[in-house]
Design a protein around this motif. Sequence first.
Motif, PDB file in Angstrom:
ATOM      1  N   GLY A 146       0.914  -1.027   0.078  1.00 19.80           N
ATOM      2  CA  GLY A 146      -0.338  -0.125  -0.048  1.00 19.80           C
ATOM      3  C   GLY A 146       0.852   1.357  -0.057  1.00 19.80           C
ATOM      4  N   PHE A 147       2.166   1.140   0.542  1.00 23.25           N
ATOM      5  CA  PHE A 147       2.810   2.492   0.709  1.00 23.25           C
ATOM      6  C   PHE A 147       3.998   2.396  -0.255  1.00 23.25           C
ATOM      7  N   LEU A 148       4.762   0.749  -0.284  1.00 25.17           N
ATOM      8  CA  LEU A 148       5.800   0.661  -0.729  1.00 25.17           C
ATOM      9  C   LEU A 148       5.920   0.745  -2.339  1.00 25.17           C
ATOM     10  N   ASN A 149       4.694   0.214  -2.958  1.00 27.41           N
ATOM     11  CA  ASN A 149       4.567   0.385  -4.244  1.00 27.41           C
ATOM     12  C   ASN A 149       4.856   1.780  -4.997  1.00 27.41           C
ATOM     13  N   GLN A 150       4.386   2.777  -4.248  1.00 26.44           N
ATOM     14  CA  GLN A 150       4.584   3.980  -4.680  1.00 26.44           C
ATOM     15  C   GLN A 150       5.938   4.507  -4.709  1.00 26.44           C
ATOM     16  N   GLU A 151       7.035   3.754  -3.846  1.00 20.21           N
ATOM     17  CA  GLU A 151       8.314   4.164  -3.618  1.00 20.21           C
ATOM     18  C   GLU A 151       9.394   3.399  -4.445  1.00 20.21           C
ATOM     19  N   LEU A 152       8.809   2.352  -5.035  1.00 16.43           N
ATOM     20  CA  LEU A 152       9.718   1.690  -5.803  1.00 16.43           C
ATOM     21  C   LEU A 152      10.350   2.273  -7.137  1.00 16.43           C
ATOM     22  N   SER A 153      11.358   1.688  -7.694  1.00 17.35           N
ATOM     23  CA  SER A 153      11.921   2.457  -8.982  1.00 17.35           C
ATOM     24  C   SER A 153      11.079   2.031 -10.057  1.00 17.35           C
ATOM     25  N   THR A 154      10.679   3.074 -11.000  1.00 17.58           N
ATOM     26  CA  THR A 154       9.864   2.687 -11.933  1.00 17.58           C
ATOM     27  C   THR A 154      10.549   3.491 -13.304  1.00 17.58           C
ATOM     28  N   ARG A 155      11.850   3.589 -13.003  1.00 21.56           N
ATOM     29  CA  ARG A 155      12.645   4.428 -14.327  1.00 21.56           C
ATOM     30  C   ARG A 155      12.646   3.609 -15.374  1.00 21.56           C
ATOM     31  N   GLY A 156      12.351   4.252 -16.620  1.00 26.32           N
ATOM     32  CA  GLY A 156      12.412   3.583 -17.946  1.00 26.32           C
ATOM     33  C   GLY A 156      13.472   3.826 -18.706  1.00 26.32           C
ATOM     34  N   ASP A 157      14.501   4.603 -18.228  1.00 30.63           N
ATOM     35  CA  ASP A 157      16.030   4.610 -18.696  1.00 30.63           C
ATOM     36  C   ASP A 157      16.911   3.668 -18.122  1.00 30.63           C
ATOM     37  N   ILE A 158      18.086   3.705 -18.261  1.00 31.11           N
ATOM     38  CA  ILE A 158      19.242   2.954 -17.578  1.00 31.11           C
ATOM     39  C   ILE A 158      19.967   3.771 -16.591  1.00 31.11           C
ATOM     40  N   ALA A 159      20.218   3.346 -15.446  1.00 33.82           N
ATOM     41  CA  ALA A 159      20.859   3.951 -14.432  1.00 33.82           C
ATOM     42  C   ALA A 159      22.193   4.473 -14.792  1.00 33.82           C
TER      43      ALA A 159
END
Length: 309
Positions: free
Chosen positions: A244-257
């Motif tokens: 409920g709270f963690l899914n909003q915090e996880l990385s969703t980057r579409g590029d490469i670090a």
Amino acid sequence: MMKRIAVIGLGTMGPGMAQRLAQGGLVVTAFDTDGAQIEKAKAMLPLITGVLDRLGITPKPGGALHFTTSLADAVKDADLVIENVPEKIEIKADVYRALEGLIASKTLVVSDTSGIPISKLQEHLSHPERFCGMHWSNPPHIIPMIEVISGAKTAPETAKAIVTLIEELGLLPVVVNKDVPGFVENRILYALLREAVDLVEEGVIAPEALDTCVSWGIGYKLSVIGPMALLDVAGLDIYHSVAGFLNQELSTRGDIAPFVTKRVAEKRLGLKTGGGVYAYTPERIKELGAERARKLVAVRRALEEKDRT
Ligand SMILES: NC(=O)C1=CN([C@@H]2O[C@H](COP(=O)(O)OP(=O)(O)OC[C@H]3O[C@@H](n4cnc5c(N)ncnc54)[C@H](O)[C@@H]3O)[C@@H](O)[C@H]2O)C=CC1
Ligand SMILES: Cc1ncc(C(=O)O)c(C(=O)O)c1O
């Protein structure tokens, strides 16, 4: 029953794959455009066969592994061609075009692609119905799970024949129902790797500590309790609360670090260049290879242990 298999492309995956098939009683011919890769593969065989021996995989009669610098020789009378060249569509398409006229229309062709949609690859074959994905994991002579992925034009009997081959080898076929990029294993792996790299890049944790955290925490647990079973062990209510709270915090980057792009730009690719995330001497690479093979064998034997009850 398949008898003759051609492996096109050696590199990282080819040697272990070819030897594992040969020890399964198949006549395997491996081809690579780079002669040095053939010599490297031959040099790897004693280590590979030693690991297979420790896994209790005794060579079945009739199996053999040959190497050739001729594609035509490799695929002559083949029941199955395994394409195992670099993960670039254009390179794979070149191989499929080169196969035209060299193989019978009944010959099955599979790709060991890490995640290019099979339907996309099928656009480059004249017999797409006889093509599917057969995604092995590294190291292929140790990891028993192999994903089987059908494309839009794959005939059901093609996928079934590959599943049967994997079962006859005593390995674990996993049929992926939808031809999504990355299939299943790599979607899970790359979601994990994206989060891991972000955590290191943001200074949340050092690489060594992250590896300890995952290998001796969730990695260890997941090798015994799969993710879906783990939901029942933890409790879906716990998952519901935390997600409920963690899914909003996880990385969703579409590029490469940048942690990765910087290293790739500097050709710091990992074991293959003596350094990437960590630095390695040639001796340490050899030590790690043997140590990791030994540990993977021990873990696999424990996981294969039937219930004592
Ligand atoms: N490296 C890994 O952990 C895994 C890779 N894969 C997939 O397997 C495939 C191969 O991967 P790697 O073994 O890592 O690649 P690699 O780059 O290590 O080896 C590819 C080999 O193909 C050869 N090659 C290039 N063009 C060729 C051609 N036209 N005909 C014959 N040989 C040719 C190269 O000389 C090289 O030896 C890729 O699709 C990759 O995504 C799948 C599972 C794991
Ligand atoms: C980093 C990475 N990428 C792809 C794959 C694959 O399965 O294609 C693997 C693997 O372990 O096999 C991998 O480690």
